[in-house]
Design an enzyme around this catalytic site. Structure first.
Site, PDB file in Angstrom:
ATOM      1  N   ARG A   1     -65.619  51.831 -29.308  1.00 33.16           N
ATOM      2  CA  ARG A   1     -66.220  52.760 -28.334  1.00 33.16           C
ATOM      3  C   ARG A   1     -66.978  52.042 -27.215  1.00 33.16           C
ATOM      4  NH1 ARG A   1     -62.943  54.634 -30.663  1.00 33.16           N
ATOM      5  NH2 ARG A   1     -62.944  56.378 -32.102  1.00 33.16           N
TER       6      ARG A   1
ATOM      7  N   GLU B   1     -72.821  58.706 -29.905  1.00 31.09           N
ATOM      8  CA  GLU B   1     -71.620  58.344 -29.135  1.00 31.09           C
ATOM      9  C   GLU B   1     -71.667  59.080 -27.788  1.00 31.09           C
ATOM     10  OE1 GLU B   1     -67.881  58.224 -31.315  1.00 31.09           O
ATOM     11  OE2 GLU B   1     -66.932  59.332 -29.671  1.00 31.09           O
TER      12      GLU B   1
ATOM     13  N   SER C   1     -67.281  63.873 -31.946  1.00 29.67           N
ATOM     14  CA  SER C   1     -68.216  63.215 -32.865  1.00 29.67           C
ATOM     15  C   SER C   1     -69.505  62.910 -32.105  1.00 29.67           C
ATOM     16  CB  SER C   1     -67.647  61.890 -33.373  1.00 29.67           C
ATOM     17  OG  SER C   1     -66.432  62.133 -34.010  1.00 29.67           O
TER      18      SER C   1
HETATM   19  P1  FAD Z   1     -66.949  62.186 -19.545  1.00 28.24           P
HETATM   20  O1  FAD Z   1     -67.500  62.980 -20.658  1.00 28.24           O
HETATM   21  O2  FAD Z   1     -66.787  62.857 -18.234  1.00 28.24           O
HETATM   22  O3  FAD Z   1     -67.827  60.873 -19.362  1.00 28.24           O
HETATM   23  C1  FAD Z   1     -68.162  60.089 -20.488  1.00 28.24           C
HETATM   24  C2  FAD Z   1     -68.618  58.715 -19.984  1.00 28.24           C
HETATM   25  O4  FAD Z   1     -67.516  58.072 -19.352  1.00 28.24           O
HETATM   26  C3  FAD Z   1     -69.726  58.810 -18.934  1.00 28.24           C
HETATM   27  O5  FAD Z   1     -70.585  57.708 -19.111  1.00 28.24           O
HETATM   28  C4  FAD Z   1     -68.977  58.705 -17.623  1.00 28.24           C
HETATM   29  O6  FAD Z   1     -69.771  58.176 -16.577  1.00 28.24           O
HETATM   30  C5  FAD Z   1     -67.871  57.734 -17.998  1.00 28.24           C
HETATM   31  N1  FAD Z   1     -66.671  57.920 -17.168  1.00 28.24           N
HETATM   32  C6  FAD Z   1     -65.863  59.016 -17.092  1.00 28.24           C
HETATM   33  N2  FAD Z   1     -64.860  58.795 -16.236  1.00 28.24           N
HETATM   34  C7  FAD Z   1     -65.046  57.528 -15.745  1.00 28.24           C
HETATM   35  C8  FAD Z   1     -64.344  56.719 -14.804  1.00 28.24           C
HETATM   36  N3  FAD Z   1     -63.244  57.136 -14.175  1.00 28.24           N
HETATM   37  N4  FAD Z   1     -64.826  55.486 -14.543  1.00 28.24           N
HETATM   38  C9  FAD Z   1     -65.951  55.030 -15.153  1.00 28.24           C
HETATM   39  N5  FAD Z   1     -66.653  55.741 -16.052  1.00 28.24           N
HETATM   40  C10 FAD Z   1     -66.202  56.982 -16.340  1.00 28.24           C
HETATM   41  N6  FAD Z   1     -63.422  60.807 -28.499  1.00 28.24           N
HETATM   42  C11 FAD Z   1     -62.713  59.882 -29.194  1.00 28.24           C
HETATM   43  O7  FAD Z   1     -62.819  58.695 -28.907  1.00 28.24           O
HETATM   44  N7  FAD Z   1     -61.882  60.258 -30.201  1.00 28.24           N
HETATM   45  C12 FAD Z   1     -61.686  61.550 -30.554  1.00 28.24           C
HETATM   46  O8  FAD Z   1     -60.921  61.835 -31.454  1.00 28.24           O
HETATM   47  C13 FAD Z   1     -62.423  62.555 -29.829  1.00 28.24           C
HETATM   48  N8  FAD Z   1     -62.295  63.849 -30.173  1.00 28.24           N
HETATM   49  C14 FAD Z   1     -62.987  64.796 -29.458  1.00 28.24           C
HETATM   50  C15 FAD Z   1     -62.830  66.142 -29.797  1.00 28.24           C
HETATM   51  C16 FAD Z   1     -63.502  67.122 -29.102  1.00 28.24           C
HETATM   52  C17 FAD Z   1     -63.329  68.572 -29.482  1.00 28.24           C
HETATM   53  C18 FAD Z   1     -64.346  66.763 -28.017  1.00 28.24           C
HETATM   54  C19 FAD Z   1     -65.072  67.819 -27.220  1.00 28.24           C
HETATM   55  C20 FAD Z   1     -64.522  65.431 -27.677  1.00 28.24           C
HETATM   56  C21 FAD Z   1     -63.840  64.431 -28.396  1.00 28.24           C
HETATM   57  N9  FAD Z   1     -63.984  63.071 -28.083  1.00 28.24           N
HETATM   58  C22 FAD Z   1     -63.279  62.124 -28.786  1.00 28.24           C
HETATM   59  C23 FAD Z   1     -64.943  62.645 -27.051  1.00 28.24           C
HETATM   60  C24 FAD Z   1     -64.366  62.552 -25.611  1.00 28.24           C
HETATM   61  O9  FAD Z   1     -63.253  63.418 -25.436  1.00 28.24           O
HETATM   62  C25 FAD Z   1     -63.975  61.132 -25.283  1.00 28.24           C
HETATM   63  O10 FAD Z   1     -65.101  60.288 -25.365  1.00 28.24           O
HETATM   64  C26 FAD Z   1     -63.366  60.985 -23.867  1.00 28.24           C
HETATM   65  O11 FAD Z   1     -62.881  59.689 -23.731  1.00 28.24           O
HETATM   66  C27 FAD Z   1     -64.384  61.258 -22.762  1.00 28.24           C
HETATM   67  O12 FAD Z   1     -63.671  61.346 -21.546  1.00 28.24           O
HETATM   68  P2  FAD Z   1     -64.197  62.271 -20.356  1.00 28.24           P
HETATM   69  O13 FAD Z   1     -63.239  62.127 -19.232  1.00 28.24           O
HETATM   70  O14 FAD Z   1     -64.437  63.646 -20.814  1.00 28.24           O
HETATM   71  O15 FAD Z   1     -65.559  61.533 -20.004  1.00 28.24           O
END
Ligand code: FAD
Length: 297
Positions: free
Chosen positions: A172, A292, A222
């Site tokens: 992560r 996380e 998570s």
């Molecule tokens: P955001 O929530 O928008 O941002 C998260 C972080 O990433 C922030 O610090 C943001 O600044 C940074 N960020 C976003 N985009 C960029 C970019 N382009 N450049 C630089 N930094 C950036 N995660 C897992 O790893 N495994 C799983 O199985 C998993 N299951 C999930 C299930 C559910 C129901 C939910 C709601 C979430 C789950 N997640 C899981 C968590 C999440 O989906 C992941 O962490 C995902 O990678 C976050 O991406 P996001 O685009 O939504 O990021």
């Protein structure tokens, strides 16, 4: 700030007073003063350069699926990497996608082109950029297993391309975590496979998720990182915390590792519950859980 931004990007790309509860999967958080949505790399670079000149910090928003935003909202400007950055292209066994592409779209495109190796990510509700910066993973797969190269813009507006190795992926985490760099896209290498097998695997993983996780409720997945040699969910459940509620926030009755918004939760409710969980697990098991989920204020 608003007027300066209007000099580098069209007025209709700048949104003001936006409720973050509409942009996060937890569905909590106050209003963001400014969200700017660049349409291409040039606009993104100009915005970053402007913030750099103004010595203004900024946040980067993907799909908001790993975020908790303060109930008081956000004064720091937010750069949204959204729809304009969502193209996904395939050449032989390589996928080149922009950072705003949903992982589910990348996974579907891979399947439709008989490419295997990305099935693990199909059910993660994030953008490619969000997944890369924190090396998202599930069911034995991680972004680091499939990424060939990552492109990003640094805080001075310079573009870079780095290899998977240079991304220094770990659990992560990546070399770009906790930096102000903005991921703009990546190349992913997969293997040729059988479309029916790929589809079957994606369906199996989706049913596993539905069976074990509270996917029907707002959350950020998570809440805690997996502690070494253990599982956060198991520690939480063994501490008697399943179903523990503060306001509208609840330790999921389905999976202890998830805190959910069971309706009307504030970010404060969720943060207070996170603290109760951390303290209780520490008292019972001597393990201090680390979140996380990212917190923005
Ligand atoms: P955001 O929530 O928008 O941002 C998260 C972080 O990433 C922030 O610090 C943001 O600044 C940074 N960020 C976003 N985009 C960029 C970019 N382009 N450049 C630089 N930094 C950036 N995660 C897992 O790893 N495994 C799983 O199985 C998993 N299951 C999930 C299930 C559910 C129901 C939910 C709601 C979430 C789950 N997640 C899981 C968590 C999440 O989906 C992941 O962490 C995902 O990678 C976050 O991406 P996001 O685009 O939504 O990021």
């Amino acid at each position: 700030m608003f007027n300066k931004l209007c000099e580098v990007i069209e007025r209709d790309r700048i949104a003001t007073n936006v409720p973050m509860s509409t942009l996060t999967t937890f569905k909590t958080g106050g209003n963001a003063d400014i969200i700017v949505s660049p349409q291409n790399n040039e606009e993104l670079k100009n915005i970053v350069k402007l913030f750099h000149e103004m010595k203004s910090p900024y946040y980067v928003l993907g799909n908001g699926s790993n975020l908790l935003v303060s109930d008081n909202g956000i004064r720091t400007p937010i750069i949204s990497i959204g729809k304009a950055f969502s193209s996904v292209e395939i050449f032989e066994n390589c996928i080149t996608a922009k950072a705003g592409a949903f992982l589910s779209s990348v996974a579907r495109k891979a399947r439709d082109n008989s490419l295997t190796g990305f099935e693990f990510a199909a059910g993660i509700p994030g953008s490619l950029g969000g997944a890369l910066v924190m090396n998202a993973g599930a069911y034995g797969g991680e972004m680091k297993d499939v990424v060939e190269a990552v492109s990003f813009i640094d805080p001075s507006g310079e573009e870079h391309i780095v290899t998977c190795e240079e991304m220094e992926f770990s659990y992560r985490k990546s070399a770009l975590s906790d930096t102000d760099c903005i991921i703009t896209g990546a190349t992913i290498t997969l293997e040729k496979g059988d479309v029916e097998e790929i589809d079957k695997k994606m369906n199996e993983l989706a049913s596993k998720r539905r069976e074990k996780q509270p996917v029907e409720m707002p959350s950020a997945g998570s809440t805690f990182k997996r502690p070494r040699g253990n599982f956060a969910g198991t520690l939480i459940e063994n501490s008697g915390l399943k179903g523990r509620t503060i306001g509208g926030a609840q330790v999921s009755e389905k999976h202890g590792g998830f805190i959910v918004n069971k309706g009307g939760a504030t970010t404060k409710d969720i943060c207070d519950l996170i603290e109760v969980v951390r303290e209780t697990v520490y008292e019972k098991h001597g393990i201090l859980l680390e979140t996380e989920v990212k917190y923005w204020e």
